[in-house]
Structures are given as C-alpha cells and as structure tokens.
Motif scaffolding. Structure first.
Motif, mmCIF file in Angstrom:
data_model
loop_
_atom_site.group_PDB
_atom_site.id
_atom_site.type_symbol
_atom_site.label_atom_id
_atom_site.label_comp_id
_atom_site.label_asym_id
_atom_site.label_seq_id
_atom_site.Cartn_x
_atom_site.Cartn_y
_atom_site.Cartn_z
ATOM 1 N N ALA A 2 15.724 -44.644 14.313
ATOM 2 C CA ALA A 2 16.154 -43.397 13.692
ATOM 3 C C ALA A 2 17.411 -42.942 14.402
ATOM 4 N N GLY A 3 18.377 -42.490 13.618
ATOM 5 C CA GLY A 3 19.592 -41.971 14.211
ATOM 6 C C GLY A 3 19.361 -40.571 14.729
ATOM 7 N N VAL A 4 20.432 -39.834 14.897
ATOM 8 C CA VAL A 4 20.352 -38.448 15.330
ATOM 9 C C VAL A 4 19.764 -37.618 14.187
ATOM 10 N N THR A 5 18.762 -36.819 14.504
ATOM 11 C CA THR A 5 18.165 -35.966 13.479
ATOM 12 C C THR A 5 18.366 -34.506 13.848
ATOM 13 N N GLN A 6 18.501 -33.677 12.815
ATOM 14 C CA GLN A 6 18.695 -32.235 13.009
ATOM 15 C C GLN A 6 17.806 -31.462 12.046
ATOM 16 N N SER A 7 17.373 -30.292 12.504
ATOM 17 C CA SER A 7 16.598 -29.420 11.615
ATOM 18 C C SER A 7 16.929 -27.969 11.913
ATOM 19 N N PRO A 8 16.855 -27.102 10.896
ATOM 20 C CA PRO A 8 16.665 -27.442 9.482
ATOM 21 C C PRO A 8 17.964 -27.981 8.879
ATOM 22 N N ARG A 15 23.768 -10.874 8.987
ATOM 23 C CA ARG A 15 24.510 -10.458 10.187
ATOM 24 C C ARG A 15 23.587 -9.784 11.193
ATOM 25 N N GLY A 16 23.787 -10.101 12.462
ATOM 26 C CA GLY A 16 23.006 -9.502 13.529
ATOM 27 C C GLY A 16 21.750 -10.274 13.894
ATOM 28 N N GLN A 17 21.315 -11.178 13.022
ATOM 29 C CA GLN A 17 20.124 -11.953 13.323
ATOM 30 C C GLN A 17 20.418 -13.047 14.335
ATOM 31 N N GLN A 18 19.371 -13.725 14.759
ATOM 32 C CA GLN A 18 19.468 -14.835 15.709
ATOM 33 C C GLN A 18 18.976 -16.107 15.027
ATOM 34 N N VAL A 19 19.521 -17.258 15.441
ATOM 35 C CA VAL A 19 19.125 -18.519 14.830
ATOM 36 C C VAL A 19 18.970 -19.593 15.904
ATOM 37 N N THR A 20 18.041 -20.522 15.671
ATOM 38 C CA THR A 20 17.841 -21.673 16.561
ATOM 39 C C THR A 20 17.920 -22.944 15.740
ATOM 40 N N LEU A 21 18.791 -23.845 16.158
ATOM 41 C CA LEU A 21 18.950 -25.141 15.510
ATOM 42 C C LEU A 21 18.467 -26.219 16.465
ATOM 43 N N ARG A 22 17.914 -27.296 15.899
ATOM 44 C CA ARG A 22 17.306 -28.323 16.728
ATOM 45 C C ARG A 22 17.916 -29.694 16.477
ATOM 46 N N CYS A 23 17.874 -30.531 17.523
ATOM 47 C CA CYS A 23 18.500 -31.855 17.467
ATOM 48 C C CYS A 23 17.679 -32.845 18.278
ATOM 49 N N PHE A 69 15.803 -30.481 26.588
ATOM 50 C CA PHE A 69 14.443 -30.705 27.064
ATOM 51 C C PHE A 69 14.340 -32.049 27.790
ATOM 52 N N PRO A 70 13.236 -32.248 28.550
ATOM 53 C CA PRO A 70 13.086 -33.513 29.295
ATOM 54 C C PRO A 70 13.140 -34.757 28.407
ATOM 55 N N ASN A 71 12.796 -34.633 27.120
ATOM 56 C CA ASN A 71 12.865 -35.802 26.230
ATOM 57 C C ASN A 71 14.262 -35.950 25.608
ATOM 58 N N TYR A 72 15.240 -35.220 26.107
ATOM 59 C CA TYR A 72 16.657 -35.243 25.720
ATOM 60 C C TYR A 72 16.958 -34.482 24.436
ATOM 61 N N SER A 73 15.947 -34.014 23.716
ATOM 62 C CA SER A 73 16.234 -33.206 22.533
ATOM 63 C C SER A 73 16.879 -31.899 22.955
ATOM 64 N N SER A 74 17.479 -31.200 21.995
ATOM 65 C CA SER A 74 18.269 -30.026 22.352
ATOM 66 C C SER A 74 18.146 -28.951 21.278
ATOM 67 N N GLU A 75 18.384 -27.731 21.700
ATOM 68 C CA GLU A 75 18.450 -26.591 20.784
ATOM 69 C C GLU A 75 19.777 -25.865 20.961
ATOM 70 N N LEU A 76 20.274 -25.321 19.867
ATOM 71 C CA LEU A 76 21.434 -24.439 19.888
ATOM 72 C C LEU A 76 20.959 -23.090 19.383
ATOM 73 N N ASN A 77 21.209 -22.050 20.158
ATOM 74 C CA ASN A 77 20.845 -20.691 19.781
ATOM 75 C C ASN A 77 22.117 -19.873 19.577
ATOM 76 N N VAL A 78 22.119 -19.098 18.504
ATOM 77 C CA VAL A 78 23.233 -18.185 18.268
ATOM 78 C C VAL A 78 22.654 -16.789 18.046
ATOM 79 N N ASN A 79 23.081 -15.837 18.876
ATOM 80 C CA ASN A 79 22.614 -14.453 18.769
ATOM 81 C C ASN A 79 23.635 -13.587 18.042
#
Lengths: 110, 112
Positions: A2-8, A15-23, A69-79
């Motif tokens: 499997a290549g690089v996967t992202q969600s959602p 405007r003003g909300q927060q979001v978390t993206l995963r990889c 994270f220890p398994n190398y996956s990552s999150e991006l958060n935008v506030n």
C-alpha cells in the motif's frame, strides 16, 4: 505494498473550527512531510516529522501543528480555521531523498 | 531565496507532437531535482530524480535532463493519457530535512 494513505478524502468545516488530518506512510518509510496545495499552485512545505519530532517548518503559523506516532503515521492539526486554509493537504513519506505522496485531503472552509 | 519557475504555464499538443517543458531554478546548493506528474484532484506521482548537471533519465515517452540552472522534461510522441500537470521541485542541500520546493507546474493537454 500500500502506498501513502490519507484520511479523510474530503472535509468541510466552518471558520474558527479545528481539523485533524491523518497520514500513513509507505511501508519502510520513517519520515513524513506535510504540504498545502492551493488551487493552481504547487505544493507548499508545512513541516516534516522524523523520530516523532518536528525537524523543520515552512512559512506557516502556529495554528498548524502535527504529530508523529511510533508506527511513523502522522497527524496534521489546524486550529482556528480561516477561509484561506481551503486547499488540498498532501502527505508525503520518504526513507531517503525521494518523497512519495498520498492522494491528499481536500479541505473546504466555509 | 530558493525558487523554482516552470514554463509554459499551460501547453496544448496534438497526439504525436513532441515538445519540452522547462524548469528554471535558483538554489544555494542542489541535493536533487524532482519531476512529478499530478492528475486532477490527486497527489503528485513521482517520475524522476536528477542529481547533477548532464544527467538524463527516461521513462516511456518522457526524458528529463538537468543543467546547472534548469531542467527540461521532453515528451516524445505524446498520447492523450499523458495529459496532466507536471510539477518540478528542488531539494536544497543542507538543512535538517529533505523538503521540496515546488514550481507552479505546467498543465499539459494532449488532444487525439
């Protein structure tokens, strides 16, 4: 492999909300980079994570933060989302020089 | 300041009509120059890495070349499926990361 996967794949926020993206990186890759791509533009470097630490940041405000994270996956958060944060957010993983990109998360801020 | 400029912004070709895309760059030290292909709404797909002036790489109808100031992506006898945005990026030498600095891309349309 499997290549690089992202969600959602797509996300709509106000405007003003927060979001978390995963990889999840490619198998064997230990480094994750995040990029923002506005319509009609090339990707812009946000930051990179290696060994669970942020190694370098591009010209983005502190509203953008991340985690690896220890398994190398990552999150991006935008506030405190702004209309201008609407873009395609790309995750790229690498082991050496070459970065391999995921399909991206399309974020629309209304 | 490290910078990448791609030209033309858009290119329309007839099937079989060969052409070249240009990527000019300024960087304090070059670790590598990368070409990617991006289809609409998708992530960039890796094509080539070039490391030193004079280097060339080929893949099917594509050939990438590198000089000290620019790179060319030559497309020979293109087909409609080659239609995409082609992105060029440089990786500066030094620093803590292998970050990429991208140009704005060339939008290629190949008509049958």
């Amino acid at each position: 492999d499997a290549g690089v996967t992202q969600s959602p794949t797509h996300l709509i926020k106000t405007r003003g909300q927060q979001v978390t993206l995963r990889c999840s990186p490619k198998s064997g890759h230990d480094t994750v980079s995040w990029y923002q791509q506005a319509l009609g533009q090339g990707p812009q470097f946000i930051f990179q994570y290696y060994e669970e630490e942020e190694r370098q940041r591009g010209n983005f405000p502190d509203r953008f933060s991340g985690h690896q994270f220890p398994n190398y996956s990552s999150e991006l958060n935008v506030n405190a989302l702004l209309l201008g944060d609407s873009a395609l957010y790309l995750c790229a993983s690498s082991y050496q020089e070459t970065q391999y990109f995921g399909p991206g998360t399309r974020l629309l801020v209304l | 300041e490290d910078q990448v400029t791609q030209s033309p912004e858009a290119l329309r070709l007839q099937e079989g009509e060969s052409s070249s895309l240009n990527c000019s760059y300024t960087v304090s030290g070059l670790r590598g120059l990368f070409w990617y292909r991006q289809d609409p709404g998708k992530g960039p797909e890796f094509l080539f890495t070039l490391y030193s002036a004079g280097e060339e790489k080929e893949k099917e109808r594509l050939k990438a070349t590198l000089t000290k100031k620019e790179s060319f992506l030559h497309i020979t006898a293109p087909k409609p499926e080659d239609s995409a945005t082609y992105l060029c990026a440089v990786q500066p030498r030094g620093g803590a990361t292998n970050k990429l600095i991208f140009g704005t891309g060339t939008l290629l349309a190949v008509q049958p």
